[in-house]
Design a protein around this motif. Structure first.
Motif, mmCIF file in Angstrom:
data_model
loop_
_atom_site.group_PDB
_atom_site.id
_atom_site.type_symbol
_atom_site.label_atom_id
_atom_site.label_comp_id
_atom_site.label_asym_id
_atom_site.label_seq_id
_atom_site.Cartn_x
_atom_site.Cartn_y
_atom_site.Cartn_z
ATOM 1 N N CYS A 1 12.090 -24.544 -41.573
ATOM 2 C CA CYS A 1 11.816 -23.838 -40.313
ATOM 3 C C CYS A 1 11.226 -22.460 -40.599
ATOM 4 N N PHE A 2 11.816 -21.745 -41.556
ATOM 5 C CA PHE A 2 11.270 -20.446 -41.927
ATOM 6 C C PHE A 2 9.884 -20.595 -42.538
ATOM 7 N N ALA A 3 9.705 -21.599 -43.410
ATOM 8 C CA ALA A 3 8.409 -21.814 -44.050
ATOM 9 C C ALA A 3 7.340 -22.155 -43.025
ATOM 10 N N ALA A 4 7.694 -22.962 -42.014
ATOM 11 C CA ALA A 4 6.742 -23.300 -40.952
ATOM 12 C C ALA A 4 6.391 -22.066 -40.128
ATOM 13 N N PHE A 5 7.366 -21.191 -39.906
ATOM 14 C CA PHE A 5 7.129 -19.934 -39.199
ATOM 15 C C PHE A 5 6.103 -19.093 -39.950
ATOM 16 N N VAL A 6 6.270 -18.972 -41.268
ATOM 17 C CA VAL A 6 5.325 -18.219 -42.086
ATOM 18 C C VAL A 6 3.950 -18.874 -42.063
ATOM 19 N N ASN A 7 3.908 -20.200 -42.159
ATOM 20 C CA ASN A 7 2.631 -20.925 -42.133
ATOM 21 C C ASN A 7 1.898 -20.697 -40.820
ATOM 22 N N GLY A 8 2.625 -20.716 -39.717
ATOM 23 C CA GLY A 8 2.006 -20.451 -38.418
ATOM 24 C C GLY A 8 1.471 -19.036 -38.312
ATOM 25 N N ALA A 9 2.110 -18.103 -39.020
ATOM 26 C CA ALA A 9 1.700 -16.703 -38.940
ATOM 27 C C ALA A 9 0.493 -16.387 -39.807
ATOM 28 N N ILE A 10 0.476 -16.846 -41.065
ATOM 29 C CA ILE A 10 -0.578 -16.418 -41.997
ATOM 30 C C ILE A 10 -1.492 -17.554 -42.452
ATOM 31 N N GLY A 11 -1.208 -18.803 -42.027
ATOM 32 C CA GLY A 11 -2.101 -19.915 -42.327
ATOM 33 C C GLY A 11 -1.738 -20.702 -43.569
ATOM 34 N N TYR A 12 -0.765 -20.260 -44.332
ATOM 35 C CA TYR A 12 -0.279 -21.005 -45.496
ATOM 36 C C TYR A 12 1.137 -20.544 -45.778
ATOM 37 N N GLY A 13 1.805 -21.221 -46.714
ATOM 38 C CA GLY A 13 3.151 -20.807 -47.085
ATOM 39 C C GLY A 13 4.208 -21.875 -46.895
ATOM 40 N N PHE A 14 3.861 -22.987 -46.209
ATOM 41 C CA PHE A 14 4.890 -23.995 -45.947
ATOM 42 C C PHE A 14 5.441 -24.577 -47.250
ATOM 43 N N SER A 15 4.571 -25.100 -48.095
ATOM 44 C CA SER A 15 5.055 -25.725 -49.321
ATOM 45 C C SER A 15 5.494 -24.699 -50.356
ATOM 46 N N SER A 16 4.791 -23.556 -50.442
ATOM 47 C CA SER A 16 5.140 -22.577 -51.471
ATOM 48 C C SER A 16 6.483 -21.901 -51.194
ATOM 49 N N GLU B 1 14.137 -42.367 -49.700
ATOM 50 C CA GLU B 1 14.729 -41.028 -49.821
ATOM 51 C C GLU B 1 13.770 -39.956 -49.315
ATOM 52 N N SER B 2 12.484 -40.140 -49.559
ATOM 53 C CA SER B 2 11.487 -39.187 -49.056
ATOM 54 C C SER B 2 11.405 -39.255 -47.538
ATOM 55 N N GLY B 3 11.406 -40.469 -46.987
ATOM 56 C CA GLY B 3 11.322 -40.631 -45.541
ATOM 57 C C GLY B 3 12.478 -39.980 -44.815
ATOM 58 N N SER B 4 13.664 -39.991 -45.421
ATOM 59 C CA SER B 4 14.830 -39.398 -44.754
ATOM 60 C C SER B 4 14.696 -37.885 -44.585
ATOM 61 N N LEU B 5 13.908 -37.236 -45.467
ATOM 62 C CA LEU B 5 13.721 -35.785 -45.354
ATOM 63 C C LEU B 5 12.916 -35.396 -44.128
ATOM 64 N N LEU B 6 12.140 -36.340 -43.592
ATOM 65 C CA LEU B 6 11.324 -36.040 -42.414
ATOM 66 C C LEU B 6 12.182 -35.680 -41.210
ATOM 67 N N TYR B 7 13.433 -36.161 -41.172
ATOM 68 C CA TYR B 7 14.324 -35.813 -40.061
ATOM 69 C C TYR B 7 14.653 -34.327 -40.062
ATOM 70 N N ALA B 8 14.595 -33.702 -41.221
ATOM 71 C CA ALA B 8 14.793 -32.251 -41.298
ATOM 72 C C ALA B 8 13.487 -31.507 -41.103
ATOM 73 N N PHE B 9 12.383 -32.080 -41.588
ATOM 74 C CA PHE B 9 11.097 -31.390 -41.548
ATOM 75 C C PHE B 9 10.497 -31.309 -40.142
ATOM 76 N N PRO C 1 4.383 -22.828 -34.010
ATOM 77 C CA PRO C 1 3.969 -22.080 -32.809
ATOM 78 C C PRO C 1 4.635 -20.711 -32.711
ATOM 79 N N LEU C 2 5.906 -20.633 -33.137
ATOM 80 C CA LEU C 2 6.606 -19.349 -33.087
ATOM 81 C C LEU C 2 5.955 -18.341 -34.029
ATOM 82 N N GLY C 3 5.575 -18.781 -35.218
ATOM 83 C CA GLY C 3 4.900 -17.885 -36.151
ATOM 84 C C GLY C 3 3.554 -17.412 -35.629
ATOM 85 N N SER C 4 2.782 -18.318 -35.023
ATOM 86 C CA SER C 4 1.482 -17.947 -34.448
ATOM 87 C C SER C 4 1.635 -16.909 -33.351
ATOM 88 N N TYR C 5 2.724 -17.012 -32.595
ATOM 89 C CA TYR C 5 2.965 -16.071 -31.492
ATOM 90 C C TYR C 5 3.419 -14.711 -32.013
#
Length: 296
Positions: free
Chosen positions: A16-31, A195-203, A212-216
């Motif tokens: 959630c935090f990584a997605a917030f950063v990605n929405g704000a600056i355009g990258y950062g989700f995976s890093s 096991e990978s598919g189960s992580l999507l429930y968190a992602f 959207p929150l980061g973009s705002y």
């Protein structure tokens, strides 16, 4: 639906935090996600889930930055050509290498890139084809093995002098291609497992809320200061992760392994001090007055 244990809840908060950063600056989700998530999961489990999410995230970021695509296209095209063979090679490496060594490679490669970016390293780069093809190949290997490409991409585009819209559009173009091609390679190699598919429930909920929150929020913050703080957080995470994997691989004894994290934090504190002393309002006003005096 899988049970949400402590690791899954931690992963949901991280993404959630990584997605917030990605929405704000355009990258950062995976890093931001990968260094912390690797404490609980291996790359082989984590990477496929992240790549699936990033396909949709990157398409969304590209869609909202379409105006910058014409200006950025010529610069990123050589990178796109170099990406494809690199992604294929990296996918085979992920499927065959020991997970602990993949973690070690992930942390070792991205830590200096983050610190260089935090230091504000700038070198004008104009030879797009000469730089773009080998850079794209190395980026493809890095991304398909680690799902991280934001720090080296941001460093390259900053040094090419791209303005904000071109920067974000160029990032999105490269990341749409790299995530889509990597997803295809993972599928062909049979890396999509339950096991990978189960992580999507968190992602998925984290991304839907965070981007959207980061973009705002970024419209009301100093983008450069926000980016710099995020890089510090990222550097500390990577330093911690590298210390942990040194212990896992029995390369360094427990007490000495954490000297890597300590050194990373000390270096970053020095870089933070340098940044905030030159990014302060007083410094900005002084620079403005100096420019006015020169023009007069």
């Amino acid at each position: 639906m899988p049970e949400f244990d402590g690791a899954m809840l931690f992963l949901a908060a991280t993404t959630c935090f990584a997605a917030f950063v990605n929405g704000a600056i355009g990258y950062g989700f995976s890093s931001l996600t990968v260094p912390l998530a690797l404490v609980f999961y291996t790359n082989r489990i984590l990477n496929p889930a992240i790549v699936v999410i990033e396909v949709f995230v990157n398409v969304y970021v590209l869609f909202i930055n379409l105006k910058g695509v014409p200006a950025a296209w010529g610069r990123v095209f050589p990178i796109l050509l170099g990406l494809l063979p690199g992604i294929a090679l990296g996918g085979y490496a992920l499927a065959s290498l020991q997970p602990g060594w993949i973690k070690f490679a992930t942390y070792t490669i991205i830590l200096p890139l983050i610190l260089l970016q935090a230091a504000g390293w700038r070198r004008p780069i104009e030879a797009s084809w000469l730089i773009g093809l080998p850079f794209g190949a190395m980026l493809g290997i890095l991304y398909s093995v680690t799902t991280i490409s934001g720090p080296p991409l941001a460093m390259l585009f900053n040094n090419q002098g791209l303005v904000k819209n071109e920067f974000r559009a160029g990032l999105a173009l490269v990341r749409v291609v790299e995530s889509g091609a990597t997803a295809f390679v993972y599928y062909k190699l049979g890396l999509f497992i339950s096991e990978s598919g189960s992580l999507l429930y968190a992602f998925i909920p984290s991304v839907v809320l965070g981007i959207p929150l980061g973009s705002y929020v970024i419209r009301r913050l100093d983008p450069e200061m926000f980016r710099r703080i995020c890089m510090s957080f990222d550097a500390w995470i990577v330093g911690f992760g590298l210390s942990r994997v040194l212990i896992e691989l029995d390369l360094v004894q427990n007490a000495w392994a954490y000297s890597v994290m300590t050194a990373t934090i000390l270096i970053d504190f020095c870089l933070l001090y340098s940044f905030f002393t030159t990014h302060s309002p007083t410094w900005s006003e002084r620079q403005s007055r100096r420019s006015a005096d020169i023009s007069a």
